[in-house]
Design a protein around this motif. Sequence first.
Motif, short mmCIF file in Angstrom:
data_model
loop_
_atom_site.label_atom_id
_atom_site.label_comp_id
_atom_site.label_asym_id
_atom_site.label_seq_id
_atom_site.Cartn_x
_atom_site.Cartn_y
_atom_site.Cartn_z
N GLU A 297 -4.49 -1.71 -0.56
CA GLU A 297 -3.59 -2.29 -1.56
C GLU A 297 -4.18 -2.12 -2.97
OE1 GLU A 297 -0.94 -5.53 0.80
OE2 GLU A 297 -2.88 -6.27 0.11
N GLU A 298 -5.48 -2.33 -3.04
CA GLU A 298 -6.17 -2.18 -4.33
C GLU A 298 -6.10 -0.72 -4.79
OE1 GLU A 298 -10.07 -4.14 -3.92
OE2 GLU A 298 -10.65 -2.72 -5.50
N ALA A 299 -6.29 0.21 -3.84
CA ALA A 299 -6.23 1.64 -4.18
C ALA A 299 -4.83 2.01 -4.67
CB ALA A 299 -6.61 2.49 -2.96
N SER A 300 -3.81 1.39 -4.07
CA SER A 300 -2.44 1.73 -4.49
C SER A 300 -2.19 1.23 -5.91
CB SER A 300 -1.42 1.19 -3.47
OG SER A 300 -0.71 0.11 -3.99
N ARG A 301 -2.70 0.04 -6.23
CA ARG A 301 -2.54 -0.48 -7.61
C ARG A 301 -3.23 0.45 -8.60
NH1 ARG A 301 -2.84 -5.46 -5.06
NH2 ARG A 301 -5.12 -5.66 -5.21
N ARG A 302 -4.45 0.86 -8.22
CA ARG A 302 -5.23 1.74 -9.11
C ARG A 302 -4.49 3.07 -9.32
NH1 ARG A 302 -9.78 2.16 -6.02
NH2 ARG A 302 -10.22 -0.04 -6.13
N TYR A 303 -3.97 3.61 -8.24
CA TYR A 303 -3.27 4.89 -8.28
C TYR A 303 -2.03 4.81 -9.18
CZ TYR A 303 -0.96 9.10 -6.45
OH TYR A 303 -0.35 10.32 -6.32
N ARG A 304 -1.28 3.71 -9.03
CA ARG A 304 -0.06 3.54 -9.84
C ARG A 304 -0.41 3.41 -11.32
NH1 ARG A 304 2.20 0.02 -5.30
NH2 ARG A 304 3.64 1.44 -4.25
N THR B 207 -3.05 4.59 -12.86
CA THR B 207 -3.50 5.88 -13.39
C THR B 207 -2.30 6.78 -13.67
OG1 THR B 207 -5.11 5.65 -11.64
CG2 THR B 207 -5.32 7.61 -12.97
N ARG B 208 -1.31 6.76 -12.75
CA ARG B 208 -0.13 7.60 -12.94
C ARG B 208 0.67 7.15 -14.18
NH1 ARG B 208 1.18 11.67 -8.92
NH2 ARG B 208 3.31 10.89 -8.85
N LYS B 209 0.73 5.82 -14.34
CA LYS B 209 1.48 5.27 -15.48
C LYS B 209 0.81 5.70 -16.79
CE LYS B 209 2.70 0.98 -14.50
NZ LYS B 209 2.38 -0.46 -14.67
N ALA B 210 -0.52 5.63 -16.76
CA ALA B 210 -1.26 5.93 -17.99
C ALA B 210 -1.22 7.42 -18.35
CB ALA B 210 -2.72 5.48 -17.81
N SER B 211 -0.99 8.28 -17.33
CA SER B 211 -1.08 9.73 -17.64
C SER B 211 0.29 10.31 -18.02
CB SER B 211 -1.68 10.48 -16.46
OG SER B 211 -0.83 10.35 -15.35
N TYR C 105 0.84 -1.20 0.00
CA TYR C 105 0.00 0.00 0.00
C TYR C 105 0.88 1.25 0.00
CZ TYR C 105 0.64 -0.91 5.07
OH TYR C 105 1.14 -1.21 6.30
N LEU C 106 0.26 2.37 -0.32
CA LEU C 106 1.00 3.64 -0.29
C LEU C 106 0.97 4.20 1.12
CD1 LEU C 106 -0.51 5.01 -3.61
CD2 LEU C 106 1.86 4.25 -3.28
N LYS C 107 2.00 5.00 1.43
CA LYS C 107 2.08 5.60 2.77
C LYS C 107 2.06 7.12 2.64
CE LYS C 107 4.96 1.79 4.23
NZ LYS C 107 6.15 1.37 4.94
N LEU C 108 2.05 7.82 3.76
CA LEU C 108 2.02 9.29 3.71
C LEU C 108 3.20 9.84 2.92
CD1 LEU C 108 0.98 10.60 7.24
CD2 LEU C 108 -0.38 10.28 5.17
N SER C 109 4.36 9.14 3.07
CA SER C 109 5.57 9.64 2.39
C SER C 109 5.43 9.59 0.86
CB SER C 109 6.78 8.82 2.84
OG SER C 109 6.49 7.46 2.65
N ASP C 110 4.43 8.88 0.34
CA ASP C 110 4.23 8.83 -1.11
C ASP C 110 3.44 10.02 -1.63
OD1 ASP C 110 5.45 6.26 -1.80
OD2 ASP C 110 3.92 5.44 -0.47
N PHE C 111 2.95 10.87 -0.73
CA PHE C 111 2.10 11.98 -1.18
C PHE C 111 2.62 13.33 -0.66
CE2 PHE C 111 -0.63 8.26 -1.14
CZ PHE C 111 -1.32 8.38 -2.34
N ASP C 112 2.30 14.35 -1.43
CA ASP C 112 2.55 15.71 -0.94
C ASP C 112 1.32 16.08 -0.11
OD1 ASP C 112 3.03 18.33 -0.55
OD2 ASP C 112 2.60 18.95 -2.63
N ILE C 113 1.52 16.33 1.15
CA ILE C 113 0.34 16.56 2.01
C ILE C 113 0.16 18.03 2.38
CG2 ILE C 113 0.27 14.24 3.00
CD1 ILE C 113 1.58 16.08 5.48
N ILE C 114 1.15 18.85 2.01
CA ILE C 114 1.09 20.25 2.45
C ILE C 114 -0.14 20.96 1.90
CG2 ILE C 114 2.30 22.49 2.41
CD1 ILE C 114 4.90 20.88 2.50
N ASP C 115 -0.91 21.52 2.83
CA ASP C 115 -2.11 22.28 2.48
C ASP C 115 -3.23 21.42 1.87
OD1 ASP C 115 -3.24 24.71 2.83
OD2 ASP C 115 -2.80 25.42 0.80
#
Length: 412
Positions: free
Chosen positions: A399-406, A408-412, A5-15
């Motif tokens: 875990e499913e959300a992390s696969r989906r997120y990856r 989508t990022r790959k496709a864009s 799964y993804l963790k907080l460190s995988d995202f920009d959380i500022i603001d």
Amino acid sequence: MEFDYLKLSDFDIIDRKILLRLDINSPMDLKTNRILDNSRILAAKPSLDALREARVVVMAHQSRPGKGDFTSLQPHADLLKSVCSQPVRFVEDVMGPSAKLAISETKRGEILVLDNVRFCSEETLEDKGEKLAKTNLVSRLAPLFDLYVNDAFASAHRSQASMVGFPQVLPSAAGPLLDKELDALSKLLGEPNRPSTYLLGGAKIDDKVPVIDNILATGKADQVLVGGNVGKVFLRAAGQKFNESDESWLTDATDPIQKAGSMLRKYGNRIIAPIDFGTLTDGKRCEVAARDIAKSTGNVLDIGSETSRMFAQTIGGSKTVVASGPMGVFEQTGFESGTRLILEAMASSEAFTVIGGGHLAGYASMLGFADRFSHVSTAGGAMMSMLAGEKLPAIAALEEASRRYRETRKAS
Ligand code: 3PG
Ligand code: MG
């Protein structure tokens, strides 16, 4: 065990606007509506600190409909206010106009606590994430957020909208506490030091009884001691009759009783049930042997002193001890001894010891010896399900959300 799964460190959380699912439900004094133990509030603080630069909205529950402690989260918000350095606001709403307005007004560095999410009846259903993503709760609130963070490990065995619905539609991360718990408990998934003893008590028979089958089948435990309502279910499966105070709910517990019966046939004396009880009779505690309990007039509120001694001795001879759920109603004066004695036996043993569950861990901390266990988990049922080898729905959803997120990022 690695979790994908993804963790907080995988995202920009500022603001960013973050929906943070916490597990802060706590033992409450039903008369004063006061929280009796703040362990889960304190356990949430490091995660809130890690999100200090975000706009944080906390979603959580307290108990469930029909229970005496099914209350507002105002006391939880007040306690969060006293332990956090950030401003904490509470809104007496979950998904209505007041909640939406308060969410939109939450500023960077602030924490908003929504009211008890189980006030929404949709949250009390368990179903697949795809279906729960269509609830009003998820469809109204998700568009207001940038990220969903699940830090509610103690509820990870619940396939409810707040746990598995939001990860369907929002970028999602595992919170720091959830990640830390999984890391600690994964170490227990290998071979235990033997003899290995598990203790299961408390009132949540639908969670605790089925899990025992896996615990014994996989050899995680050499023996299982059962107390609280879990103990009564096994005794009933063995033919024991109780008095009126317990007969009423036992009559409705046909499914767990049937499961308990089949486990007794499979595992025999690897499951050890109470031999006596502490009852509240004419205003005071009485010790009553299990064989006499049907004739007694008092309410069964604890395991008896013989059972406590027997359980403590088994714990003393074990090299691994895992416990979840109290042995009785320890909140009631005179009925704390069963739970206290098993906690004392664990705290003074050299074994690898793990306790879990809001009530048991909370009581250990009230007694002042929470630091005398190898690991104290915020979770009870979720911890046991995981140790029994079950896949927790909330972890699968992350875990499913992390696969989906990856993807989508790959496709864009
Ligand atoms: C717990 O305290 O075990 C979790 O918060 C889950 O609560 P629940 O058993 O009321 O679903
Ligand atoms: Mg609970």
